[in-house]
Design a protein around this motif. Structure first.
Motif, PDB file in Angstrom:
ATOM      1  N   LEU A  27       0.838  -1.209   0.000  1.00  0.00           N
ATOM      2  CA  LEU A  27       0.000   0.000   0.000  1.00  0.00           C
ATOM      3  C   LEU A  27       0.872   1.259   0.000  1.00  0.00           C
ATOM      4  O   LEU A  27       0.624   2.198  -0.759  1.00  0.00           O
ATOM      5  CB  LEU A  27      -0.950  -0.016   1.208  1.00  0.00           C
ATOM      6  CG  LEU A  27      -1.876   1.198   1.361  1.00  0.00           C
ATOM      7  CD1 LEU A  27      -2.638   1.492   0.078  1.00  0.00           C
ATOM      8  CD2 LEU A  27      -2.866   0.992   2.498  1.00  0.00           C
ATOM      9  N   TYR A  78       0.254  -0.310   9.745  1.00  0.00           N
ATOM     10  CA  TYR A  78       0.551   1.059  10.161  1.00  0.00           C
ATOM     11  C   TYR A  78       0.795   1.900   8.909  1.00  0.00           C
ATOM     12  O   TYR A  78       1.887   1.927   8.368  1.00  0.00           O
ATOM     13  CB  TYR A  78       1.760   1.079  11.107  1.00  0.00           C
ATOM     14  CG  TYR A  78       1.411   0.497  12.454  1.00  0.00           C
ATOM     15  CD1 TYR A  78       0.864   1.304  13.443  1.00  0.00           C
ATOM     16  CD2 TYR A  78       1.562  -0.857  12.713  1.00  0.00           C
ATOM     17  CE1 TYR A  78       0.496   0.772  14.674  1.00  0.00           C
ATOM     18  CE2 TYR A  78       1.191  -1.398  13.939  1.00  0.00           C
ATOM     19  CZ  TYR A  78       0.662  -0.578  14.911  1.00  0.00           C
ATOM     20  OH  TYR A  78       0.281  -1.109  16.119  1.00  0.00           O
ATOM     21  N   ILE A  79      -0.267   2.542   8.440  1.00  0.00           N
ATOM     22  CA  ILE A  79      -0.215   3.292   7.187  1.00  0.00           C
ATOM     23  C   ILE A  79      -0.084   4.783   7.487  1.00  0.00           C
ATOM     24  O   ILE A  79      -0.899   5.347   8.220  1.00  0.00           O
ATOM     25  CB  ILE A  79      -1.493   3.030   6.346  1.00  0.00           C
ATOM     26  CG1 ILE A  79      -1.659   1.521   6.068  1.00  0.00           C
ATOM     27  CG2 ILE A  79      -1.475   3.821   5.049  1.00  0.00           C
ATOM     28  CD1 ILE A  79      -0.532   0.886   5.281  1.00  0.00           C
ATOM     29  N   GLY A  80       0.961   5.379   6.924  1.00  0.00           N
ATOM     30  CA  GLY A  80       1.194   6.803   7.152  1.00  0.00           C
ATOM     31  C   GLY A  80       0.380   7.664   6.203  1.00  0.00           C
ATOM     32  O   GLY A  80      -0.185   7.180   5.226  1.00  0.00           O
ATOM     33  N   GLU A  81       0.358   8.966   6.513  1.00  0.00           N
ATOM     34  CA  GLU A  81      -0.392   9.881   5.649  1.00  0.00           C
ATOM     35  C   GLU A  81       0.519  10.671   4.725  1.00  0.00           C
ATOM     36  O   GLU A  81       0.084  11.230   3.740  1.00  0.00           O
ATOM     37  CB  GLU A  81      -1.183  10.874   6.509  1.00  0.00           C
ATOM     38  CG  GLU A  81      -2.314  10.243   7.273  1.00  0.00           C
ATOM     39  CD  GLU A  81      -2.919  11.243   8.240  1.00  0.00           C
ATOM     40  OE1 GLU A  81      -3.723  12.061   7.797  1.00  0.00           O
ATOM     41  OE2 GLU A  81      -2.556  11.213   9.431  1.00  0.00           O
ATOM     42  N   GLU A  85       6.290  10.048   7.406  1.00  0.00           N
ATOM     43  CA  GLU A  85       5.613   9.184   8.369  1.00  0.00           C
ATOM     44  C   GLU A  85       5.565   7.743   7.863  1.00  0.00           C
ATOM     45  O   GLU A  85       5.748   6.794   8.629  1.00  0.00           O
ATOM     46  CB  GLU A  85       4.195   9.714   8.599  1.00  0.00           C
ATOM     47  CG  GLU A  85       3.467   9.028   9.729  1.00  0.00           C
ATOM     48  CD  GLU A  85       2.054   9.563   9.922  1.00  0.00           C
ATOM     49  OE1 GLU A  85       1.628   9.678  11.067  1.00  0.00           O
ATOM     50  OE2 GLU A  85       1.365   9.871   8.921  1.00  0.00           O
ATOM     51  N   LEU A  89       7.066   4.573   9.803  1.00  0.00           N
ATOM     52  CA  LEU A  89       6.234   3.449  10.222  1.00  0.00           C
ATOM     53  C   LEU A  89       6.746   2.131   9.649  1.00  0.00           C
ATOM     54  O   LEU A  89       6.677   1.087  10.298  1.00  0.00           O
ATOM     55  CB  LEU A  89       4.774   3.691   9.817  1.00  0.00           C
ATOM     56  CG  LEU A  89       4.059   4.800  10.591  1.00  0.00           C
ATOM     57  CD1 LEU A  89       2.725   5.142   9.947  1.00  0.00           C
ATOM     58  CD2 LEU A  89       3.836   4.394  12.049  1.00  0.00           C
TER      59      LEU A  89
ATOM     60  N   MET B   1      -1.099   9.314  10.795  1.00  0.00           N
ATOM     61  CA  MET B   1      -1.190   7.875  10.578  1.00  0.00           C
ATOM     62  C   MET B   1      -2.656   7.424  10.557  1.00  0.00           C
ATOM     63  O   MET B   1      -3.470   7.985  11.290  1.00  0.00           O
ATOM     64  CB  MET B   1      -0.479   7.155  11.725  1.00  0.00           C
ATOM     65  CG  MET B   1      -0.301   5.694  11.498  1.00  0.00           C
ATOM     66  SD  MET B   1       0.269   4.866  12.997  1.00  0.00           S
ATOM     67  CE  MET B   1      -1.271   4.413  13.748  1.00  0.00           C
ATOM     68  N   TYR B   2      -2.943   6.442   9.718  1.00  0.00           N
ATOM     69  CA  TYR B   2      -4.290   5.882   9.712  1.00  0.00           C
ATOM     70  C   TYR B   2      -4.413   4.900  10.867  1.00  0.00           C
ATOM     71  O   TYR B   2      -3.749   3.864  10.878  1.00  0.00           O
ATOM     72  CB  TYR B   2      -4.586   5.170   8.392  1.00  0.00           C
ATOM     73  CG  TYR B   2      -4.815   6.133   7.260  1.00  0.00           C
ATOM     74  CD1 TYR B   2      -6.049   6.750   7.105  1.00  0.00           C
ATOM     75  CD2 TYR B   2      -3.792   6.439   6.373  1.00  0.00           C
ATOM     76  CE1 TYR B   2      -6.262   7.661   6.076  1.00  0.00           C
ATOM     77  CE2 TYR B   2      -3.993   7.352   5.351  1.00  0.00           C
ATOM     78  CZ  TYR B   2      -5.231   7.954   5.205  1.00  0.00           C
ATOM     79  OH  TYR B   2      -5.438   8.857   4.204  1.00  0.00           O
ATOM     80  N   LEU B   5      -8.073   1.580   9.215  1.00  0.00           N
ATOM     81  CA  LEU B   5      -8.052   1.548   7.743  1.00  0.00           C
ATOM     82  C   LEU B   5      -9.431   1.267   7.172  1.00  0.00           C
ATOM     83  O   LEU B   5      -9.774   1.750   6.095  1.00  0.00           O
ATOM     84  CB  LEU B   5      -7.099   0.462   7.259  1.00  0.00           C
ATOM     85  CG  LEU B   5      -5.636   0.841   7.010  1.00  0.00           C
ATOM     86  CD1 LEU B   5      -4.920  -0.328   6.374  1.00  0.00           C
ATOM     87  CD2 LEU B   5      -5.514   2.072   6.124  1.00  0.00           C
ATOM     88  N   LYS B  12      -4.991  12.152  13.798  1.00  0.00           N
ATOM     89  CA  LYS B  12      -5.320  13.584  13.928  1.00  0.00           C
ATOM     90  C   LYS B  12      -6.822  13.776  14.092  1.00  0.00           C
ATOM     91  O   LYS B  12      -7.262  14.637  14.866  1.00  0.00           O
ATOM     92  CB  LYS B  12      -4.821  14.342  12.698  1.00  0.00           C
ATOM     93  CG  LYS B  12      -3.304  14.414  12.651  1.00  0.00           C
ATOM     94  CD  LYS B  12      -2.806  15.052  11.369  1.00  0.00           C
ATOM     95  CE  LYS B  12      -1.342  14.708  11.119  1.00  0.00           C
ATOM     96  NZ  LYS B  12      -1.150  13.301  10.652  1.00  0.00           N
TER      97      LYS B  12
END
Lengths: 154, 78
Positions: A27, A78-81, A85, A89, B1-2, B5, B12
């Motif tokens: 992802l 752990y998915i960053g934005e 980040e 992660l 961070m999500y 999901l 945030k």
């Protein structure tokens, strides 16, 4: 060949970590691609494929030991934005994976399953390489700044 | 961070929700649907929620389901 149940449990735990990493890296890679960061996409995509190959090795080993590889269990992703980040992660996930593999290696050693131990040691070597790459990226971002770093990743 | 999901909820968003009065996991579930699909984010969401409440120097009420039943703990800001 009947395998030791402690070893099988340890291998399944490593498998869960692998399956989780495949998805997180995949992802992240495609998010980078979507934003135009092709260098990062390529690198992280390959890391995901590598995790899949590791998972394959672990699955085959578990089957050889007459166990049932659990492909259903999956850890939290752990998915960053944003890029920084996301790399941080991935680094976190990678260090945790390394800890799990080391634990599994000690288990195999204690149970005298030297073939599983050897397989995990080889996987560990590749994991350490990827972690080193991730560490470098995180420190590069700190030294040259995120804008300069991302400029190199187009 | 999500954090979640399944529902696309970020840390945030949870912090903002706490600023607007969210204090429990139930609040988060009602507002965003956190932890209502696969449930994997519950632990992480709880941490983010408690950290956000903690950052406001408030008492954190923790309700943890345990094999012995519900466990209720209050953690004061120190």
């Amino acid at each position: 060949m009947r395998g030791n149940s402690t070893v099988l449990a340890a291998l399944n735990k490593v498998l869960t970590r692998k399956l989780t990493a495949i998805n997180q890296y995949f992802l992240h890679a495609r998010m980078f691609k979507n934003w135009g960061f092709n260098e990062l996409n390529e690198r992280i995509y390959k890391a995901s494929i590598k995790e899949m190959k590791h998972a394959d090795e672990v699955i085959e080993r578990i089957l050889l030991l007459d166990g049932l590889p659990n492909l259903q269990e999956l850890g939290k992703l752990y998915i960053g934005e944003e890029p920084k980040e996301m790399l941080r992660l991935d680094d976190k996930l990678q260090s945790e994976d390394i800890r799990y593999i080391r634990d599994a290696i000690s288990t195999c050693e204690a149970e005298k399953d030297f073939v599983s131990r050897h397989m995990l040691a080889e996987i560990l070597e590749q994991q350490e390489e990827h972690q080193d790459w991730l560490d470098t990226q995180c420190s590069l971002i700190d030294t040259i700044g995120i804008e300069n770093y991302l400029q190199r990743q187009l | 961070m999500y954090v979640c999901l399944c529902k696309g909820v970020t840390d945030k968003q949870i912090q903002r929700a706490v600023d607007q009065g969210a204090r429990t996991m139930r609040d988060l579930r009602q507002e965003f649907g956190v932890g209502s699909q696969c449930g994997k984010c519950t632990c992480c969401a709880r941490d983010v929620l408690h950290d956000a409440i903690h950052a406001r120097k408030e008492v954190v009420h923790i309700h943890v389901p345990s094999p012995q039943g519900q466990l209720d703990v209050d953690i004061a800001y120190s």
